[in-house]
Motif scaffolding. Structure first.
Motif, PDB file in Angstrom:
ATOM      1  N   PHE A   1       0.855  -1.190   0.000  1.00  0.00           N
ATOM      2  CA  PHE A   1       0.000   0.000   0.000  1.00  0.00           C
ATOM      3  C   PHE A   1       0.888   1.235   0.000  1.00  0.00           C
ATOM      4  O   PHE A   1       1.759   1.391   0.855  1.00  0.00           O
ATOM      5  CB  PHE A   1      -0.921   0.042   1.221  1.00  0.00           C
ATOM      6  N   LEU A   2       0.663   2.106  -0.975  1.00  0.00           N
ATOM      7  CA  LEU A   2       1.403   3.358  -1.073  1.00  0.00           C
ATOM      8  C   LEU A   2       0.430   4.510  -0.844  1.00  0.00           C
ATOM      9  O   LEU A   2      -0.488   4.717  -1.643  1.00  0.00           O
ATOM     10  CB  LEU A   2       2.047   3.483  -2.452  1.00  0.00           C
ATOM     11  N   PRO A   3       0.583   5.265   0.237  1.00  0.00           N
ATOM     12  CA  PRO A   3      -0.359   6.344   0.551  1.00  0.00           C
ATOM     13  C   PRO A   3      -0.103   7.608  -0.258  1.00  0.00           C
ATOM     14  O   PRO A   3      -0.066   8.722   0.281  1.00  0.00           O
ATOM     15  CB  PRO A   3      -0.132   6.571   2.047  1.00  0.00           C
ATOM     16  N   MET A   4       0.075   7.434  -1.561  1.00  0.00           N
ATOM     17  CA  MET A   4       0.336   8.542  -2.466  1.00  0.00           C
ATOM     18  C   MET A   4      -0.408   8.259  -3.760  1.00  0.00           C
ATOM     19  O   MET A   4      -0.648   7.101  -4.110  1.00  0.00           O
ATOM     20  CB  MET A   4       1.844   8.694  -2.716  1.00  0.00           C
ATOM     21  N   TYR A   5      -0.766   9.311  -4.481  1.00  0.00           N
ATOM     22  CA  TYR A   5      -1.638   9.173  -5.640  1.00  0.00           C
ATOM     23  C   TYR A   5      -0.873   9.245  -6.956  1.00  0.00           C
ATOM     24  O   TYR A   5       0.103   9.971  -7.080  1.00  0.00           O
ATOM     25  CB  TYR A   5      -2.687  10.289  -5.624  1.00  0.00           C
ATOM     26  N   GLY A   6      -1.369   8.498  -7.956  1.00  0.00           N
ATOM     27  CA  GLY A   6      -0.878   8.665  -9.314  1.00  0.00           C
ATOM     28  C   GLY A   6       0.063   7.574  -9.775  1.00  0.00           C
ATOM     29  O   GLY A   6       0.861   7.033  -9.000  1.00  0.00           O
TER      30      GLY A   6
END
Length: 485
Positions: free
Chosen positions: A296-301
């Protein structure tokens, strides 16, 4: 991105104009960006250091040479040789990638030093130990520790050390003093003659190259890659993000010349799959040693997912994974590291109702990645842009990238002496958007208020948004106004 940091060191004037916005915002939670020191004596000492540094050449004025920083390292006893390092260059994504590398190394219980630029709000952000900016007290102490040596070099060289060169010397000295197990160092501009390039990094990382600083680095990705390839040292490992063909050719040729080992995104490593998730995205990454799922990466795009793949490959290379060592790093540790990553001012949500997103995109390639990420990750029924840029940037290219996603755009300016005037920026915007979609508010606080009002007009409940972009300085000042720092 180093060109973005010519700013007034004291943002009190921004704070003074932010009462209405502050009243609407919630309290910051676990904010990675430090506020101004509470102790007035410490605040005064930090301001004095910032003012002394501001008398030096800014990061936009360059004399392409590493002779001055090399002289400083010599009189300091070569502190940059006291630890191994990972060197990060490229056009976009350097800071976020460096932060991800740092988080991974920390998760594997290594003590890290990270040097990145520019800063979002506080100059102390540039030098981090174990994932946190050094304290204001330590920043001041480090400056005064090396100041006599800086003055010694100033007296012996044709030009005084620049703002960025002194900060680089401070970072390398602070890392040696800590001491750190590994330094993660972001290039300021270019590579060959950048002040950071007095390290012999065992791992060189090149994030995507596109057109920026064309007056200094070259007019094609291939020409720019020549300068950026200067960080690739003899027998190093080179981690290459996806590159334009001409840039990739230059970087691969450089690797052959210095007998470096190369890992290429899309070949030796990459993003296997990604799904949009609440608060970020769920990834499966292929590293040079094998596959890592459930990340899970809590960053968008998509661009952040690619940054994550590059960061993972860099850390694998640092640990000797790949080649004869066909293994993977501990998956649970990797998951923990990525889940804790943050990158202030990069696709950062700072408030809700309406949602306000900050992103430091300041060139067309960065703006295109941001526009794609916003479209994918947020279901905005009405999105308003707030844009303030620096002189000399391809503002038309930036605005054209955002035109499809902005219902309207508010043009403003930040406090930097290099800021493009709001009216000048608006003249370009009118050609891109049409006059009926353009509003001008020279003060940033007024621009934010106007954008929030526009976002809420005729928007479905909860479907409105504001994107603040155009420059790191703009994002930092907006962040302060919205009480994140």
């Amino acid at each position: 991105m180093a060109e973005e940091s010519d700013r007034d060191p004291d943002l009190a004037v921004i704070e003074a104009g932010s009462r209405t916005l502050r009243a609407q915002a919630g309290p910051p939670q676990d904010d990675p960006v430090p506020a101004r020191p509470v102790d007035p004596e410490v605040a005064k000492a930090l301001l004095e250091v910032e003012q002394e540094l501001a008398t030096r050449w800014g990061e936009t004025k360059l004399e392409p040479s590493v002779s001055r920083i090399a002289a400083l390292m010599d009189v300091l006893g070569e502190p940059q040789r006291a630890y191994p390092s990972i060197h990060v260059t490229g056009t976009n994504g350097k800071t976020s990638t460096a932060r991800m590398i740092e988080s991974l190394l920390n998760a594997f219980e290594l003590r890290t030093g990270r040097y990145t630029s520019p800063h979002v709000q506080s100059i102390t952000e540039r030098i981090s130990l174990d994932g946190a900016p050094i304290t204001a007290e330590r920043f001041v102490e480090t400056y005064h520790d090396i100041k006599p040596y800086v003055e010694m070099v100033d007296a012996s060289e044709e030009y005084r050390l620049s703002f960025f060169e002194v900060l680089t010397g401070m970072a390398y000295a602070a890392f040696a003093d800590a001491p750190v197990d590994v330094a993660v160092v972001e290039v300021g501009m270019g590579g060959s003659w950048d002040a950071t390039n007095v390290i012999d990094a065992s791992v060189a990382v090149v994030t995507p190259i596109s057109l920026d600083h064309t007056d200094r680095l070259g007019s094609t990705p291939g020409e720019i890659a020549v300068e950026k390839g200067g960080i690739v040292k003899q027998d190093a490992t080179v981690i290459l993000a996806q590159q334009p063909v001409d840039a990739a050719q230059v970087l691969l040729k450089k690797a052959v010349e210095v007998d470096a080992t190369v890992a290429r995104e899309g070949m030796e490593f990459g993003v296997v799959s990604r799904e949009v998730a609440v608060g970020g995205q769920q990834l499966t990454l292929r590293g040079v040693g094998g596959e890592y799922d459930g990340i899970f990466l809590p960053m968008y795009g998509a661009h952040m997912a690619h940054n994550a793949a590059v960061a993972l490959a860099a850390v694998e290379a640092f640990f000797g994974v790949g080649g004869e060592h066909a293994r993977i790093l501990d998956v649970d540790t990797v998951r923990k590291a990525f889940a804790s990553v943050s990158s202030p001012g990069r696709m950062e949500v700072v408030r809700r109702s309406p949602t306000v997103v900050l992103d430091a995109a300041h060139n067309p390639a960065g703006a295109a990645a941001t526009a794609e990420a916003v479209t994918e990750s947020f279901g905005f029924s009405r999105l308003i842009g707030v844009v303030a840029a620096s002189e000399g940037k391809d503002v038309r290219g930036v605005l054209e990238a955002f035109e499809p996603i902005f219902a309207e755009v508010v043009l403003t300016e930040n406090s930097s002496h290099r800021a493009m005037g709001a009216d000048e920026l608006a003249a370009v915007a009118v050609e891109v958007f049409g006059a009926d979609r353009v509003q001008v508010e020279p003060r940033l606080d007024d621009a934010l208020e106007a954008a929030i009002t526009l976002a809420e007009e005729e928007a479905e409940y909860g479907g409105a948004g504001v994107l603040v972009t155009g420059s790191v300085i703009t994002v930092g000042e907006a962040r302060l106004l919205l009480k994140r720092g």
